[in-house]
Design a protein around this motif. Structure first.
Motif, PDB file in Angstrom:
ATOM      1  N   LEU A 149       0.730  -1.283   0.025  1.00 32.81           N
ATOM      2  CA  LEU A 149      -0.244  -0.106  -0.018  1.00 32.81           C
ATOM      3  C   LEU A 149       1.080   1.232  -0.021  1.00 32.81           C
ATOM      4  CD1 LEU A 149      -0.277   1.383   3.056  1.00 32.81           C
ATOM      5  CD2 LEU A 149      -1.200  -0.849   3.599  1.00 32.81           C
ATOM      6  N   LEU A 150       2.094   1.230   0.751  1.00 36.42           N
ATOM      7  CA  LEU A 150       2.866   2.425   0.940  1.00 36.42           C
ATOM      8  C   LEU A 150       3.622   2.795  -0.524  1.00 36.42           C
ATOM      9  CD1 LEU A 150       4.455   4.963   2.215  1.00 36.42           C
ATOM     10  CD2 LEU A 150       6.194   3.145   2.741  1.00 36.42           C
ATOM     11  N   ARG A 151       3.996   1.884  -1.432  1.00 33.10           N
ATOM     12  CA  ARG A 151       4.337   2.125  -2.595  1.00 33.10           C
ATOM     13  C   ARG A 151       3.465   2.376  -3.406  1.00 33.10           C
ATOM     14  NH1 ARG A 151      10.078  -1.419  -3.319  1.00 33.10           N
ATOM     15  NH2 ARG A 151      10.913  -1.060  -1.043  1.00 33.10           N
ATOM     16  N   GLU A 152       2.461   1.719  -3.190  1.00 30.69           N
ATOM     17  CA  GLU A 152       1.220   1.989  -4.303  1.00 30.69           C
ATOM     18  C   GLU A 152       0.576   3.491  -4.296  1.00 30.69           C
ATOM     19  OE1 GLU A 152      -0.918  -2.420  -4.719  1.00 30.69           O
ATOM     20  OE2 GLU A 152      -1.284  -1.051  -3.008  1.00 30.69           O
ATOM     21  N   LYS A 153       0.793   3.878  -3.061  1.00 34.36           N
ATOM     22  CA  LYS A 153       0.233   5.187  -2.670  1.00 34.36           C
ATOM     23  C   LYS A 153       1.203   6.337  -3.527  1.00 34.36           C
ATOM     24  CE  LYS A 153      -2.759   5.862   0.511  1.00 34.36           C
ATOM     25  NZ  LYS A 153      -3.217   6.296   1.814  1.00 34.36           N
ATOM     26  N   ILE A 154       2.396   6.213  -3.042  1.00 32.86           N
ATOM     27  CA  ILE A 154       3.407   6.870  -3.687  1.00 32.86           C
ATOM     28  C   ILE A 154       3.332   7.143  -5.011  1.00 32.86           C
ATOM     29  CG2 ILE A 154       6.029   7.296  -3.893  1.00 32.86           C
ATOM     30  CD1 ILE A 154       6.023   6.231  -0.888  1.00 32.86           C
ATOM     31  N   VAL A 155       3.360   5.842  -5.950  1.00 34.27           N
ATOM     32  CA  VAL A 155       3.261   5.752  -7.120  1.00 34.27           C
ATOM     33  C   VAL A 155       1.980   6.542  -7.872  1.00 34.27           C
ATOM     34  CG1 VAL A 155       3.015   4.193  -9.200  1.00 34.27           C
ATOM     35  CG2 VAL A 155       4.974   3.702  -7.262  1.00 34.27           C
ATOM     36  N   ALA A 156       0.916   6.263  -7.245  1.00 33.14           N
ATOM     37  CA  ALA A 156      -0.493   6.592  -7.707  1.00 33.14           C
ATOM     38  C   ALA A 156      -0.454   8.294  -7.683  1.00 33.14           C
ATOM     39  CB  ALA A 156      -1.451   5.914  -6.882  1.00 33.14           C
ATOM     40  N   THR A 157       0.210   8.958  -6.454  1.00 33.71           N
ATOM     41  CA  THR A 157       0.181  10.282  -6.358  1.00 33.71           C
ATOM     42  C   THR A 157       1.172  11.138  -7.165  1.00 33.71           C
ATOM     43  OG1 THR A 157       1.377  10.125  -4.335  1.00 33.71           O
ATOM     44  CG2 THR A 157      -0.901  10.307  -4.284  1.00 33.71           C
ATOM     45  N   SER A 158       2.084  10.251  -7.879  1.00 35.17           N
ATOM     46  CA  SER A 158       2.893  10.570  -8.534  1.00 35.17           C
ATOM     47  C   SER A 158       2.553  10.819 -10.116  1.00 35.17           C
ATOM     48  CB  SER A 158       4.375   9.896  -8.547  1.00 35.17           C
ATOM     49  OG  SER A 158       4.976   9.988  -7.285  1.00 35.17           O
ATOM     50  N   SER A 159       1.327  10.441 -10.213  1.00 34.72           N
ATOM     51  CA  SER A 159       0.731  10.144 -11.460  1.00 34.72           C
ATOM     52  C   SER A 159      -0.233  11.290 -11.967  1.00 34.72           C
ATOM     53  CB  SER A 159       0.177   8.694 -11.590  1.00 34.72           C
ATOM     54  OG  SER A 159       0.866   7.724 -11.426  1.00 34.72           O
ATOM     55  N   ASP A 160      -0.259  11.368 -13.031  1.00 35.74           N
ATOM     56  CA  ASP A 160      -1.584  12.580 -13.411  1.00 35.74           C
ATOM     57  C   ASP A 160      -2.898  11.969 -13.288  1.00 35.74           C
ATOM     58  OD1 ASP A 160       0.071  14.298 -14.234  1.00 35.74           O
ATOM     59  OD2 ASP A 160       0.260  13.776 -16.310  1.00 35.74           O
ATOM     60  N   ARG A 161      -2.852  10.559 -13.487  1.00 36.25           N
ATOM     61  CA  ARG A 161      -4.191   9.894 -13.183  1.00 36.25           C
ATOM     62  C   ARG A 161      -4.112   8.475 -12.695  1.00 36.25           C
ATOM     63  NH1 ARG A 161      -6.573   8.879 -19.243  1.00 36.25           N
ATOM     64  NH2 ARG A 161      -4.401   9.018 -19.502  1.00 36.25           N
TER      65      ARG A 161
END
Length: 232
Positions: free
Chosen positions: A102-114
Protein backbone atom coordinates in the motif's frame (compact mmCIF):
# COMPACT_ATOMS: atom_id res chain seq x y z
CA UNK A 1 -18.13 -14.05 -16.71
CA UNK A 2 -16.34 -15.57 -13.75
CA UNK A 3 -14.36 -13.42 -11.33
CA UNK A 4 -11.11 -14.16 -13.16
CA UNK A 5 -12.74 -13.33 -16.50
CA UNK A 6 -13.98 -10.05 -15.05
CA UNK A 7 -10.45 -9.15 -13.90
CA UNK A 8 -9.09 -9.92 -17.35
CA UNK A 9 -11.80 -7.87 -19.02
CA UNK A 10 -11.12 -4.84 -16.81
CA UNK A 11 -7.37 -5.18 -17.38
CA UNK A 12 -7.86 -5.42 -21.14
CA UNK A 13 -10.09 -2.33 -21.15
CA UNK A 14 -7.39 -0.43 -19.24
CA UNK A 15 -5.04 -0.92 -22.17
CA UNK A 16 -7.25 1.46 -24.16
CA UNK A 17 -5.93 4.29 -21.95
CA UNK A 18 -2.27 3.43 -22.52
CA UNK A 19 -0.60 5.49 -25.23
CA UNK A 20 2.77 5.13 -26.90
CA UNK A 21 5.53 6.85 -24.93
CA UNK A 22 3.71 6.81 -21.60
CA UNK A 23 5.35 6.47 -18.22
CA UNK A 24 3.15 4.03 -16.32
CA UNK A 25 2.75 3.19 -12.66
CA UNK A 26 2.04 -0.54 -12.46
CA UNK A 27 0.15 -1.88 -9.45
CA UNK A 28 0.30 -4.99 -7.32
CA UNK A 29 -2.15 -7.87 -6.96
CA UNK A 30 -3.94 -10.44 -9.08
CA UNK A 31 -5.81 -7.96 -11.29
CA UNK A 32 -2.72 -5.81 -11.79
CA UNK A 33 -0.83 -8.94 -12.83
CA UNK A 34 -3.42 -9.57 -15.53
CA UNK A 35 -2.72 -6.07 -16.77
CA UNK A 36 1.05 -6.69 -16.79
CA UNK A 37 0.59 -9.80 -18.92
CA UNK A 38 -1.57 -7.95 -21.44
CA UNK A 39 0.75 -4.95 -21.44
CA UNK A 40 3.70 -7.24 -22.16
CA UNK A 41 1.92 -8.52 -25.26
CA UNK A 42 1.49 -4.94 -26.49
CA UNK A 43 5.12 -4.14 -25.73
CA UNK A 44 6.21 -7.20 -27.72
CA UNK A 45 4.13 -5.80 -30.58
CA UNK A 46 5.97 -2.48 -30.55
CA UNK A 47 4.30 -0.33 -27.85
CA UNK A 48 6.85 1.98 -26.21
CA UNK A 49 6.27 2.52 -22.49
CA UNK A 50 8.26 2.76 -19.28
CA UNK A 51 6.81 1.08 -16.19
CA UNK A 52 7.35 1.96 -12.55
CA UNK A 53 6.29 -1.04 -10.43
CA UNK A 54 4.74 -0.70 -6.97
CA UNK A 55 6.33 -3.83 -5.52
CA UNK A 56 9.20 -6.23 -5.98
CA UNK A 57 6.67 -8.87 -7.01
CA UNK A 58 5.32 -6.72 -9.83
CA UNK A 59 8.83 -5.75 -10.87
CA UNK A 60 9.85 -9.40 -11.16
CA UNK A 61 6.85 -10.27 -13.32
CA UNK A 62 7.24 -7.24 -15.58
CA UNK A 63 10.94 -7.88 -16.03
CA UNK A 64 10.31 -11.54 -16.84
CA UNK A 65 7.76 -10.58 -19.49
CA UNK A 66 9.92 -7.90 -21.07
CA UNK A 67 8.22 -4.69 -19.90
CA UNK A 68 10.85 -1.90 -19.64
CA UNK A 69 11.11 -0.61 -16.06
CA UNK A 70 12.31 2.44 -14.21
CA UNK A 71 11.85 3.87 -10.69
CA UNK A 72 10.58 7.11 -9.20
CA UNK A 73 14.07 8.46 -8.63
CA UNK A 74 14.83 8.31 -12.35
CA UNK A 75 11.23 8.83 -13.50
CA UNK A 76 9.54 11.00 -10.85
CA UNK A 77 6.51 12.04 -12.90
CA UNK A 78 4.13 9.45 -14.36
CA UNK A 79 1.34 9.83 -16.87
CA UNK A 80 -0.90 7.08 -15.57
CA UNK A 81 -1.06 4.44 -12.85
CA UNK A 82 -3.16 1.32 -13.30
CA UNK A 83 -3.77 -0.74 -10.18
CA UNK A 84 -6.33 -2.96 -8.52
CA UNK A 85 -8.19 -2.51 -5.23
CA UNK A 86 -9.54 -4.65 -2.43
CA UNK A 87 -12.66 -2.50 -2.12
CA UNK A 88 -14.13 0.41 -4.06
CA UNK A 89 -17.15 2.60 -3.35
CA UNK A 90 -19.22 4.83 -5.62
CA UNK A 91 -17.10 7.89 -4.70
CA UNK A 92 -13.91 6.19 -5.94
CA UNK A 93 -12.63 5.73 -2.40
CA UNK A 94 -10.55 2.58 -2.06
CA UNK A 95 -9.17 0.09 0.39
CA UNK A 96 -5.84 -1.25 -0.84
CA UNK A 97 -2.98 -3.17 0.69
CA UNK A 98 -4.14 -6.77 0.68
CA UNK A 99 -0.93 -7.59 -1.14
CA UNK A 100 1.16 -5.61 1.32
CA UNK A 101 2.25 -2.86 -1.09
CA UNK A 102 0.00 0.00 0.00
CA UNK A 103 2.77 2.51 0.77
CA UNK A 104 4.53 2.14 -2.56
CA UNK A 105 1.19 1.95 -4.35
CA UNK A 106 0.12 5.28 -2.86
CA UNK A 107 3.45 6.96 -3.62
CA UNK A 108 3.32 5.81 -7.24
CA UNK A 109 -0.35 6.71 -7.67
CA UNK A 110 0.13 10.23 -6.33
CA UNK A 111 3.13 10.71 -8.63
CA UNK A 112 0.81 10.17 -11.59
CA UNK A 113 -1.50 12.48 -13.50
CA UNK A 114 -4.23 9.85 -13.32
CA UNK A 115 -4.98 6.59 -11.52
CA UNK A 116 -7.29 4.03 -13.10
CA UNK A 117 -8.51 1.24 -10.84
CA UNK A 118 -9.28 -2.17 -12.33
CA UNK A 119 -11.46 -4.58 -10.35
CA UNK A 120 -14.04 -7.30 -10.68
CA UNK A 121 -17.61 -6.63 -9.59
CA UNK A 122 -17.17 -8.26 -6.18
CA UNK A 123 -14.87 -5.41 -5.09
CA UNK A 124 -17.54 -2.71 -5.45
CA UNK A 125 -19.24 -2.00 -2.11
CA UNK A 126 -21.71 0.46 -0.66
CA UNK A 127 -19.64 1.07 2.49
CA UNK A 128 -15.92 0.39 2.85
CA UNK A 129 -14.66 -1.86 5.61
CA UNK A 130 -15.73 -5.45 5.02
CA UNK A 131 -12.20 -6.03 3.74
CA UNK A 132 -9.86 -5.52 6.73
CA UNK A 133 -8.13 -2.16 6.42
CA UNK A 134 -4.34 -2.53 6.16
CA UNK A 135 -2.24 0.03 8.02
CA UNK A 136 1.53 0.08 7.55
CA UNK A 137 3.50 0.91 10.72
CA UNK A 138 7.16 0.99 11.66
CA UNK A 139 8.22 -1.97 13.86
CA UNK A 140 9.46 0.23 16.71
CA UNK A 141 6.66 0.67 19.24
CA UNK A 142 4.22 -1.26 17.07
CA UNK A 143 2.07 -2.43 20.01
CA UNK A 144 1.71 1.15 21.21
CA UNK A 145 0.88 2.27 17.68
CA UNK A 146 -1.80 -0.41 17.38
CA UNK A 147 -3.39 0.83 20.61
CA UNK A 148 -3.43 4.38 19.23
CA UNK A 149 -5.04 3.10 16.03
CA UNK A 150 -7.79 1.38 18.02
CA UNK A 151 -8.42 4.56 20.04
CA UNK A 152 -8.76 6.77 16.98
CA UNK A 153 -10.84 4.18 15.12
CA UNK A 154 -13.36 3.96 17.97
CA UNK A 155 -13.98 7.71 17.71
CA UNK A 156 -15.20 7.11 14.16
CA UNK A 157 -17.36 4.12 15.10
CA UNK A 158 -14.87 1.58 13.80
CA UNK A 159 -14.53 -1.44 16.05
CA UNK A 160 -13.05 -4.88 15.55
CA UNK A 161 -9.91 -6.93 15.76
CA UNK A 162 -6.62 -5.25 14.89
CA UNK A 163 -3.99 -7.89 14.15
CA UNK A 164 -0.42 -7.75 12.93
CA UNK A 165 -0.17 -9.55 9.61
CA UNK A 166 1.86 -12.77 9.51
CA UNK A 167 3.39 -14.60 6.59
CA UNK A 168 2.63 -18.18 5.56
CA UNK A 169 5.06 -19.44 8.21
CA UNK A 170 3.37 -17.55 11.02
CA UNK A 171 6.20 -15.03 11.25
CA UNK A 172 5.66 -11.24 11.11
CA UNK A 173 5.01 -10.04 7.58
CA UNK A 174 7.36 -7.31 6.38
CA UNK A 175 6.56 -4.95 3.52
CA UNK A 176 9.07 -4.15 0.79
CA UNK A 177 9.97 -1.14 2.95
CA UNK A 178 10.57 -3.39 6.00
CA UNK A 179 7.52 -2.28 7.93
CA UNK A 180 4.71 -4.19 9.67
CA UNK A 181 1.09 -4.22 8.54
CA UNK A 182 -1.84 -4.24 10.93
CA UNK A 183 -5.10 -5.50 9.44
CA UNK A 184 -8.12 -3.79 11.00
CA UNK A 185 -11.31 -5.83 10.76
CA UNK A 186 -13.79 -2.98 11.21
CA UNK A 187 -16.65 -4.41 9.17
CA UNK A 188 -17.69 -0.93 8.09
CA UNK A 189 -16.06 2.49 7.95
CA UNK A 190 -18.79 5.16 8.15
CA UNK A 191 -16.44 8.12 7.55
CA UNK A 192 -13.36 6.97 5.62
CA UNK A 193 -12.21 10.52 4.83
CA UNK A 194 -11.92 11.55 8.48
CA UNK A 195 -10.54 8.20 9.59
CA UNK A 196 -7.76 8.32 7.01
CA UNK A 197 -6.84 11.86 8.01
CA UNK A 198 -6.66 11.09 11.73
CA UNK A 199 -4.85 7.76 11.41
CA UNK A 200 -2.10 9.43 9.40
CA UNK A 201 -1.43 11.76 12.35
CA UNK A 202 -0.43 8.87 14.64
CA UNK A 203 3.35 8.66 15.17
CA UNK A 204 4.42 5.24 13.92
CA UNK A 205 1.78 5.01 11.22
CA UNK A 206 3.50 5.13 7.83
CA UNK A 207 0.36 4.97 5.67
CA UNK A 208 -3.15 3.57 5.61
CA UNK A 209 -4.81 1.50 2.92
CA UNK A 210 -7.50 4.14 2.50
CA UNK A 211 -6.98 5.82 -0.87
CA UNK A 212 -9.10 8.96 -0.79
CA UNK A 213 -9.26 11.40 -3.70
CA UNK A 214 -6.56 9.55 -5.66
CA UNK A 215 -8.36 7.34 -8.19
CA UNK A 216 -9.69 9.24 -11.21
CA UNK A 217 -11.64 6.39 -12.82
CA UNK A 218 -12.47 2.75 -12.17
CA UNK A 219 -13.04 -0.04 -14.67
CA UNK A 220 -15.25 -2.76 -13.22
CA UNK A 221 -15.48 -6.16 -14.84
CA UNK A 222 -19.04 -7.46 -14.59
CA UNK A 223 -20.83 -10.61 -15.78
CA UNK A 224 -21.88 -8.73 -18.92
CA UNK A 225 -18.91 -6.49 -19.69
CA UNK A 226 -16.90 -3.62 -18.22
CA UNK A 227 -18.48 -0.63 -16.48
CA UNK A 228 -16.72 2.66 -15.80
CA UNK A 229 -17.09 4.62 -12.55
CA UNK A 230 -16.25 8.29 -12.98
CA UNK A 231 -16.00 11.09 -10.42
CA UNK A 232 -19.30 12.59 -9.37
Amino acid sequence: MTGDNQKQAAARRALDFVEDGMKLGIGTGSTAEEFVKLLAERVAGGLKVIGVPTSERTAALAKKLGVPLSNLDDTPHLDLTIDGADELDSQLRLIKGGGGALLREKIVATSSDRMIVIVDASKVVKTLGAFPLPIEVIPFGAVSTAAAIAKIASIYDCHGKIARRCDSYGEPFFTDSNNFIFDCDFGKIPDPDSLARELNLIPGVVETGLFIGIATHALVGTPTGVDMIEPK
